[in-house]
Design a protein around this motif. Structure first.
Motif, PDB file in Angstrom:
ATOM      1  N   LEU A  15      41.694  32.588  38.685  1.00 38.38           N
ATOM      2  CA  LEU A  15      41.415  32.232  40.086  1.00 38.38           C
ATOM      3  C   LEU A  15      40.001  31.611  40.298  1.00 38.38           C
ATOM      4  CD1 LEU A  15      42.196  32.370  42.979  1.00 38.38           C
ATOM      5  CD2 LEU A  15      40.904  34.571  43.085  1.00 38.38           C
ATOM      6  N   VAL A  29      34.066  32.157  43.000  1.00 36.91           N
ATOM      7  CA  VAL A  29      34.731  32.877  41.999  1.00 36.91           C
ATOM      8  C   VAL A  29      35.077  31.703  41.087  1.00 36.91           C
ATOM      9  CG1 VAL A  29      37.066  34.221  41.756  1.00 36.91           C
ATOM     10  CG2 VAL A  29      35.698  34.523  43.766  1.00 36.91           C
ATOM     11  N   LEU A  32      38.760  34.334  37.606  1.00 41.42           N
ATOM     12  CA  LEU A  32      38.961  35.531  37.520  1.00 41.42           C
ATOM     13  C   LEU A  32      40.340  36.004  37.371  1.00 41.42           C
ATOM     14  CD1 LEU A  32      37.695  38.250  38.350  1.00 41.42           C
ATOM     15  CD2 LEU A  32      38.379  38.157  40.711  1.00 41.42           C
ATOM     16  N   LYS A  52      33.059  39.390  45.159  1.00 41.03           N
ATOM     17  CA  LYS A  52      34.023  40.363  45.232  1.00 41.03           C
ATOM     18  C   LYS A  52      34.724  40.165  46.578  1.00 41.03           C
ATOM     19  CE  LYS A  52      30.926  43.865  46.189  1.00 41.03           C
ATOM     20  NZ  LYS A  52      29.604  42.964  46.150  1.00 41.03           N
ATOM     21  N   THR A  55      37.034  36.786  46.805  1.00 40.74           N
ATOM     22  CA  THR A  55      38.180  37.106  45.884  1.00 40.74           C
ATOM     23  C   THR A  55      39.280  37.697  47.014  1.00 40.74           C
ATOM     24  OG1 THR A  55      37.320  37.600  43.803  1.00 40.74           O
ATOM     25  CG2 THR A  55      39.336  38.614  43.972  1.00 40.74           C
ATOM     26  N   ASN A  56      39.161  38.440  47.710  1.00 38.66           N
ATOM     27  CA  ASN A  56      40.028  39.546  48.531  1.00 38.66           C
ATOM     28  C   ASN A  56      40.256  38.801  49.916  1.00 38.66           C
ATOM     29  OD1 ASN A  56      40.559  42.064  47.040  1.00 38.66           O
ATOM     30  ND2 ASN A  56      38.377  41.869  46.857  1.00 38.66           N
ATOM     31  N   THR A  58      40.672  35.566  49.773  1.00 42.53           N
ATOM     32  CA  THR A  58      41.586  34.662  49.067  1.00 42.53           C
ATOM     33  C   THR A  58      42.893  35.072  49.011  1.00 42.53           C
ATOM     34  OG1 THR A  58      39.666  33.467  47.943  1.00 42.53           O
ATOM     35  CG2 THR A  58      41.810  32.859  47.151  1.00 42.53           C
TER      36      THR A  58
END
Length: 272
Positions: A15, A29, A32, A52, A55-56, A58
């Motif tokens: 990612l 990011v 990942l 962090k 990422t979430n 996304t």
């Protein structure tokens, strides 16, 4: 069956999330990858700006796609999220996957009762009546430990304490029994006693629902308490990943060692 024998419910591969700014490209990011199975908790730890939360967000599809360059693969129960339409993502958010945000007071509307806000999510995904949604809201408030839920359901967020607001946020996130729950530093603003209660609540609810949980924090003490596996992020990348015992008990990357050494401790170690 061991966790290694189970198919991942969430699978992320290479990612990349990049933002264009006046100063150039920000690689929030950058390559990942990880898997998460049902009934397990992945703790993602790292300093502010490590990627962090990006990422979430996304995973949930909450970025402006016109201003964000996203590459890679995010599979939720076999469905690719990065190519999903906004309508498809709306059906998944709150239903199949849900998120608990850090600041409950900022996330809850001051103009609507707690019960209305919890019930609205349930109505959207089930098409039930207002009375059924209210009944469900009361049930969820009771499940997360709010006393007298049949009365408190009509209270507004400012009438709840910080810990109770966070419990209400958890009730809202779980009202449709999502299979993936993302908790973005949900205990940061709470005192130690309430923090411990929220952690125990999440563990109990995970046992009840079999939910896959991503728990985001900068606090390795919290990770030691709740996570099964740990992913350490720095500069948008994963610098270390493994079981809680492996990462916290025998860290291999200097950044992880630095995080552990920065923790206040009576014996200089984290109990895993």
């Amino acid at each position: 069956m061991t966790s290694t024998d189970q198919q991942p419910f969430l699978s992320i591969r290479d990612l990349k999330v990049h933002f264009s700014t006046e100063d150039g490209i920000v690689k929030a990011v950058d390559g990942l990858s990880f898997d998460l199975i049902k009934g397990k908790t992945l703790g993602i730890v790292g300093e502010s700006g490590s990627g962090k939360s990006v990422t979430n967000l996304t995973i949930l599809g909450l970025h402006d796609r016109d201003r964000t360059a996203i590459e890679g693969e995010i599979l939720l129960d076999g469905k690719e999220l990065l190519t999903a339409t906004e309508k498809e993502l709306e059906r998944l958010r709150g239903n199949k996957m849900s998120m608990i945000f850090q600041d409950a007071l900022a996330s809850l509307s001051p103009y609507h009762t707690i019960g209305t806000q919890i019930g609205e999510t349930y109505r959207k995904h089930t098409g039930c009546s207002k009375s059924q949604a209210r009944k469900r809201a009361i049930e969820m408030l009771r499940r997360v430990g709010i006393p007298q839920p049949d009365m408190r359901v009509d209270d507004y967020p400012h009438q709840f304490s910080g810990g109770m607001r966070q419990r209400a946020m958890i009730a809202m996130a779980l009202v449709c029994d999502p299979e993936l729950l993302i908790a973005d530093e949900p205990t940061t603003a709470l005192d130690v006693t309430v923090q411990a209660q929220i952690m125990d609540l999440l563990k109990d609810l995970q046992q009840e629902f079999g939910t896959a949980i991503i728990f985001i924090t900068h606090d390795l003490g919290v990770i030691a308490d709740i996570a099964d596996d740990v992913l350490v992020m720095y500069g948008g990348r994963c610098v270390e990943r493994g079981t809680k015992k492996e990462v916290l008990g025998d860290p291999q990357h200097p950044y992880t060692v630095g995080l552990l050494n920065s923790m206040p401790s009576l014996n200089g170690s984290v109990d895993v």
